[in-house]
Design an enzyme around this catalytic site. Structure first.
Site, short mmCIF file in Angstrom:
data_model
loop_
_atom_site.label_atom_id
_atom_site.label_comp_id
_atom_site.label_asym_id
_atom_site.label_seq_id
_atom_site.Cartn_x
_atom_site.Cartn_y
_atom_site.Cartn_z
CB CYS A 423 -0.94 -0.08 1.25
SG CYS A 423 -2.30 0.83 0.94
CG HIS A 508 -4.26 -3.57 2.84
ND1 HIS A 508 -3.88 -3.18 3.79
CD2 HIS A 508 -4.52 -2.46 2.22
CE1 HIS A 508 -3.90 -1.71 4.15
NE2 HIS A 508 -4.22 -1.37 2.96
CD GLU A 510 -3.44 -6.28 5.44
OE1 GLU A 510 -4.09 -5.31 5.73
OE2 GLU A 510 -2.50 -6.26 4.68
#
Length: 545
Positions: A423, A508, A510
């Site tokens: 990001c 992202h 995650e």
């Protein structure tokens, strides 16, 4: 004087000493409820008269609150209608029987019910689901009475928050853009400052609003949720992604004040008010989204003021712009800290915190990494002398171009240690490699963005939250390879240095919230650190010969 009618179910006339002790915990819990105004509790019960007297004396002695028992063993509906909530606590009763008791009494009544059963066997998912369809059930499976206090407190606080006599009246709210466009709704929170000026973005996720609230990348922004119903599964302690809420305001179509989820400990309204964040509903979020797509993300004012539109627009235009400002300094950790929950880690990773999300740290922990999280002001010497195997450059809010010191840090470390950025970290790596940054029209915010991995040609559905991207035409193609592209607008979604061990992605992996398609990137980074470690060992071996 205000009254909370609480019906505590006692299925049998004879109770054991353990059952009496557990029910005493209910009364002890009530004294900790701080309503900020005079109130009394009417304790509706079907206990025998002798037990009523015992509990009345104990309750008033311990809490100082008037205890008014009402006996309705015949379960007359006229009396049951007085109840604001129901509590069933049993030590010798199976969970199925306890829920059946609760359901049979309050069948067809939409009131909150708290059921606590002292039983080592967890409740069956199907039973809980069926009961949640019938009534608003909160379930607690406890071993000792101490396990009961926290969930019971949360339940009673939610009940009080829902009572109209305790709830604040909603105010008319207005979302005003700098071109004079205005949308109307109303507040569902009550906070001291009900005026915000910030950039407005929309998020297309159907769930995950708690993770959105606590994502530091939303700092300085007001978020419009396109999914129409928000708040329906409440708030829990496990799904936070940082130490607090970072966005400026939450704008929704419809707020759900009565969450239904076994993990919920409080309402979205209560959570926002704890952090002094304004929440508004009744807005045409579809129209706002179409407006932002046409005009682009822009600064706006959310206010409950009755001042003239001209006055409010003028005040809005005088507010600071977010473009060109370093806002990472407001979200980065003040001091470094360790995230070292593995006793025998395989790798040491230095994390440069530009607005880190907890799930990133959890995933590195799952990969058996020892993490040290540094402020974004960390210098290259500290990292190089720390014996780290790699550097992770985190996500974060705002424009990357003002982050001159972080860009210089990356330049100093490139080629000396493996790098992984996501990001904002992806954009910073791009700047360090000589690329330019462009501002997207309305950004990418949601959990359904398609990304193509150009090496495998596979499409990943990803979670994204950013307003900026790397300018494709500014990359040095001799040194940098484009690894991923966004299939919605063809913007760069991933890069890799052809010589140095460094790569980054614009989304992202995650995925909190979001799909898990891209979590392989953490394994890719682990492999990169391992290759560099072996290369260093081989180089040192050659030098020693």
């Amino acid at each position: 004087m205000h009254i909370l009618n609480l019906f505590v179910r006692q299925p049998f006339s004879e109770t054991s000493e353990e059952e009496q002790r557990v029910i005493q915990e209910v009364m002890d819990a009530l004294q900790h409820l701080d309503l900020g105004k005079p109130y009394k509790v009417r304790f509706l019960t079907d206990m025998e008269a002798a037990n009523q007297l015992t509990f009345k004396q104990s309750f008033e002695k311990n809490t100082g609150i008037e205890f008014t028992p009402k006996n309705f063993r015949d379960y007359r509906l006229s009396l049951l209608d007085e109840a604001d909530a129901m509590v069933v606590i049993k030590t010798g009763l199976s969970e199925s029987t306890a829920f059946e008791v609760a359901y049979n009494i309050f069948k067809g009544k939409n009131i909150p019910i708290f059921v606590a059963v002292q039983d080592k066997t967890p409740i069956k998912t199907t039973l809980l689901r069926d009961l949640n369809d019938m009534a608003r059930i909160s379930y607690c499976n406890f071993k000792t009475s101490d396990d009961l206090i926290k969930p019971l407190h949360a339940f009673l606080e939610n009940v009080l928050a829902e009572k109209s006599e305790f709830a604040s009246k909603p105010k008319n709210a207005h979302l005003i853009f700098k071109d004079g466009k205005i949308f109307h709704g109303k507040t569902f929170t009550s906070v001291p400052n009900e005026e915000r000026v910030a950039e407005v973005v929309f998020n297309t996720a159907m769930s995950g609003y708690q993770e959105v609230l606590t994502d530091p990348s939303y700092y300085g922004q007001m978020v419009v949720m396109t999914y129409p119903m928000i708040g329906n599964y409440g708030i829990n302690a496990e799904d936070v992604e940082s130490r607090k809420i970072y966005l400026d305001a939450l704008i929704v179509k419809e707020y759900t004040p009565q969450p239904s989820n076994w993990r919920s400990t409080k309402t979205l309204k209560a959570y926002l008010e704890e952090h002094n964040i304004i929440g508004v509903e009744g807005f045409d979020t579809r129209a706002i989204t179409r407006y932002l797509r046409e005009k682009g993300a822009m600064k706006a004012m959310l206010t409950t003021s009755s001042e003239s539109l001209e006055t409010l627009v003028q005040r809005l235009k005088q507010a600071d712009e977010i473009v060109g400002k370093n806002i990472v300094k407001d979200v980065t950790t003040r001091t470094s800290f360790k995230w070292d929950k593995n006793k025998f880690p395989d790798y040491k990773v230095a994390v440069v915190d530009c607005g880190i999300k907890y799930n990133i740290l959890r995933l590195f922990e799952d990969k058996n990494c020892d993490l040290t999280v540094f402020p974004c002001s960390v210098d290259a010497k500290t990292i190089l002398e720390g014996g780290f195997d790699g550097v992770f450059l985190s996500n974060g809010p705002g424009d990357p171009e003002p982050l001159v010191d972080v860009v210089e840090l990356v330049k100093e470390l490139l080629g000396k240690i493996p790098f992984f950025g996501i990001c904002l970290g992806h954009q910073i790596l791009g700047l360090a490699l000589g690329a330019r940054i462009i501002k997207l029209r309305f950004g990418h915010h949601g959990v359904n963005h398609p990304i193509m991995n150009l090496s495998t040609r596979k499409v990943e559905i990803t979670s994204q939250n950013h307003n900026y991207a790397i300018d494709r035409n500014s990359l040095n193609k001799e040194e940098v390879e484009i690894t991923h592209i966004n299939l919605n607008d063809q913007t760069i979604a991933g890069i890799r240095h052809k010589k140095y061990p460094a790569f980054s992605v614009q989304y992202h992996p995650e995925s909190s919230p979001g799909p898990h398609d891209s979590r392989y990137l953490f394994d890719y980074f682990i492999d990169m650190m391992e290759r560099e470690r072996l290369r260093t060992i081989a180089k040192e071996s050659l030098l020693s010969i």
